[in-house]
Design a protein around this motif. Structure first.
Motif, short mmCIF file in Angstrom:
data_model
loop_
_atom_site.label_atom_id
_atom_site.label_comp_id
_atom_site.label_asym_id
_atom_site.label_seq_id
_atom_site.Cartn_x
_atom_site.Cartn_y
_atom_site.Cartn_z
N PHE A 51 0.83 -1.20 0.00
CA PHE A 51 0.00 0.00 0.00
C PHE A 51 0.87 1.26 0.00
O PHE A 51 0.59 2.21 -0.72
N ALA A 52 1.90 1.26 0.80
CA ALA A 52 2.79 2.43 0.88
C ALA A 52 3.49 2.69 -0.45
O ALA A 52 3.57 3.84 -0.90
N ARG A 53 4.00 1.63 -1.08
CA ARG A 53 4.70 1.79 -2.37
C ARG A 53 3.79 2.37 -3.44
O ARG A 53 4.22 3.10 -4.31
N ARG A 54 2.51 2.01 -3.39
CA ARG A 54 1.57 2.47 -4.40
C ARG A 54 0.89 3.78 -3.99
O ARG A 54 0.03 4.29 -4.71
N GLY A 55 1.23 4.32 -2.82
CA GLY A 55 0.69 5.59 -2.38
C GLY A 55 -0.75 5.52 -1.89
O GLY A 55 -1.47 6.51 -1.93
N PHE A 56 -1.17 4.34 -1.44
CA PHE A 56 -2.54 4.16 -0.94
C PHE A 56 -2.60 4.40 0.56
O PHE A 56 -1.68 4.05 1.29
N ASN A 57 -3.72 4.93 0.98
CA ASN A 57 -3.99 5.09 2.41
C ASN A 57 -4.95 4.01 2.85
O ASN A 57 -5.91 3.71 2.14
N ILE A 58 -4.69 3.41 3.99
CA ILE A 58 -5.63 2.47 4.58
C ILE A 58 -6.37 3.26 5.66
O ILE A 58 -5.76 3.68 6.64
N GLU A 59 -7.68 3.49 5.47
CA GLU A 59 -8.44 4.29 6.43
C GLU A 59 -8.81 3.52 7.68
O GLU A 59 -8.99 4.11 8.74
N SER A 60 -8.97 2.21 7.55
CA SER A 60 -9.35 1.38 8.68
C SER A 60 -8.73 0.01 8.48
O SER A 60 -8.69 -0.49 7.35
N LEU A 61 -8.24 -0.59 9.57
CA LEU A 61 -7.58 -1.88 9.48
C LEU A 61 -7.87 -2.67 10.74
O LEU A 61 -7.68 -2.18 11.85
N ALA A 62 -8.37 -3.88 10.55
CA ALA A 62 -8.61 -4.78 11.68
C ALA A 62 -8.11 -6.16 11.29
O ALA A 62 -8.37 -6.64 10.18
N VAL A 63 -7.38 -6.80 12.19
CA VAL A 63 -6.78 -8.11 11.92
C VAL A 63 -7.10 -9.03 13.08
O VAL A 63 -7.01 -8.63 14.24
N GLY A 64 -7.46 -10.27 12.76
CA GLY A 64 -7.69 -11.25 13.81
C GLY A 64 -7.80 -12.64 13.23
O GLY A 64 -7.88 -12.81 12.01
N PRO A 65 -7.81 -13.64 14.11
CA PRO A 65 -7.92 -15.02 13.64
C PRO A 65 -9.23 -15.24 12.87
O PRO A 65 -10.26 -14.67 13.22
N ALA A 66 -9.17 -16.07 11.84
CA ALA A 66 -10.36 -16.42 11.07
C ALA A 66 -10.91 -17.75 11.58
O ALA A 66 -10.53 -18.21 12.66
N GLU A 67 -11.79 -18.35 10.80
CA GLU A 67 -12.47 -19.57 11.24
C GLU A 67 -11.57 -20.80 11.28
O GLU A 67 -11.84 -21.75 11.99
N GLN A 68 -10.47 -20.80 10.52
CA GLN A 68 -9.54 -21.93 10.49
C GLN A 68 -8.26 -21.58 11.25
O GLN A 68 -7.75 -20.46 11.11
N PRO A 69 -7.73 -22.52 12.01
CA PRO A 69 -6.44 -22.27 12.68
C PRO A 69 -5.36 -21.96 11.65
O PRO A 69 -5.33 -22.56 10.56
N GLY A 70 -4.51 -20.99 11.95
CA GLY A 70 -3.42 -20.64 11.06
C GLY A 70 -3.80 -19.65 9.97
O GLY A 70 -2.97 -19.28 9.14
N ILE A 71 -5.07 -19.21 9.96
CA ILE A 71 -5.54 -18.25 8.96
C ILE A 71 -6.06 -17.01 9.70
O ILE A 71 -6.76 -17.12 10.69
N SER A 72 -5.69 -15.83 9.19
CA SER A 72 -6.19 -14.57 9.76
C SER A 72 -7.01 -13.84 8.72
O SER A 72 -6.78 -13.98 7.52
N ARG A 73 -7.98 -13.06 9.20
CA ARG A 73 -8.79 -12.21 8.33
C ARG A 73 -8.37 -10.77 8.58
O ARG A 73 -8.34 -10.30 9.71
N ILE A 74 -8.05 -10.08 7.50
CA ILE A 74 -7.74 -8.66 7.55
C ILE A 74 -8.90 -7.94 6.88
O ILE A 74 -9.24 -8.24 5.75
N THR A 75 -9.52 -7.02 7.60
CA THR A 75 -10.58 -6.21 7.03
C THR A 75 -10.04 -4.79 6.94
O THR A 75 -9.59 -4.24 7.94
N MET A 76 -10.04 -4.24 5.73
CA MET A 76 -9.51 -2.89 5.56
C MET A 76 -10.44 -2.05 4.71
O MET A 76 -11.14 -2.56 3.84
N VAL A 77 -10.45 -0.77 5.02
CA VAL A 77 -11.22 0.20 4.25
C VAL A 77 -10.21 1.07 3.51
O VAL A 77 -9.32 1.66 4.12
N VAL A 78 -10.37 1.10 2.18
CA VAL A 78 -9.41 1.77 1.30
C VAL A 78 -10.17 2.65 0.31
O VAL A 78 -11.11 2.19 -0.32
N PRO A 79 -9.77 3.93 0.19
CA PRO A 79 -10.40 4.78 -0.82
C PRO A 79 -9.85 4.48 -2.21
O PRO A 79 -8.66 4.18 -2.36
N GLY A 80 -10.72 4.53 -3.22
CA GLY A 80 -10.27 4.33 -4.59
C GLY A 80 -11.43 4.06 -5.51
O GLY A 80 -12.53 3.72 -5.06
#
Length: 181
Positions: free
Chosen positions: A31-60
């Motif tokens: 995101f930084a290399r492409r000049g994008f801003n992440i307005e919101s970012l949340a990270v946490g474990p997903a439904e399967q062990p070893g997998i995380s879900r990242i939810t982000m809000v991005v303008p574009g």
């Protein structure tokens, strides 16, 4: 002549990644290399062990988000990317708001919290800390109401979202609710 009618808007991306060190750093770097801003970012474990879900809000615009999605798929450890902006979703945020109070306006602050189904999690002689859970619109609305008392601090988690299996749009549900009342 073809006109590009795609407008810049906030997109919600749901990204499944392998839960390994450095994944978030690589995504942030992209995101930084492409000049994008992440307005919101949340990270946490997903439904399967070893997998995380990242939810982000991005303008574009749509084409920019499509390019960004392709770039995300090129990163190691990225398993799935969904732009869920136009998909019916359940969206939530958690926010803590520390509000200035006096003996004369304390009851009014507590009433505002009650209207928004917020919880009081701390109270002192000159502050009240309110915990609010809800969709992003609710966060904006309660902040507007509490601003007149003086907001001292705000902490927000960022939006998390899951698609609705019913595929029912929440705007449609709200319109039905309005007709019933």
């Amino acid at each position: 002549m073809i006109l590009n009618t795609s407008k810049t808007m906030k997109h919600t991306l749901s990204v499944l990644v392998e839960d390994e060190a450095g994944v978030l750093t690589r995504i942030a770097g992209l995101f930084a290399r492409r000049g994008f801003n992440i307005e919101s970012l949340a990270v946490g474990p997903a439904e399967q062990p070893g997998i995380s879900r990242i939810t982000m809000v991005v303008p574009g615009d749509d084409s920019t988000i499509e390019q960004l999605t392709k770039q995300l798929y090129k990163l190691i450890n990225v398993l799935k990317v969904n732009d869920i902006t136009q998909t019916p979703c359940v969206e939530r945020e958690l926010m803590l708001v520390k509000v200035s109070v006096t003996a004369t306006n304390r009851a009014e602050v507590l009433e505002v919290a009650q209207v928004f189904r917020a919880r009081i999690v701390d109270i002192s002689d000159d502050t009240v800390t309110v915990e609010v859970v809800g969709d992003p619109g609710k966060m904006v609305a309660i902040v507007q109401m509490l601003n007149k008392f003086g907001i001292r601090e705000v902490a927000r988690t960022g939006k998390i979202a899951l698609t609705r299996e019913s595929r029912v749009n929440t705007e449609y549900l709200k319109s039905l609710e309005a007709k019933i009342q």
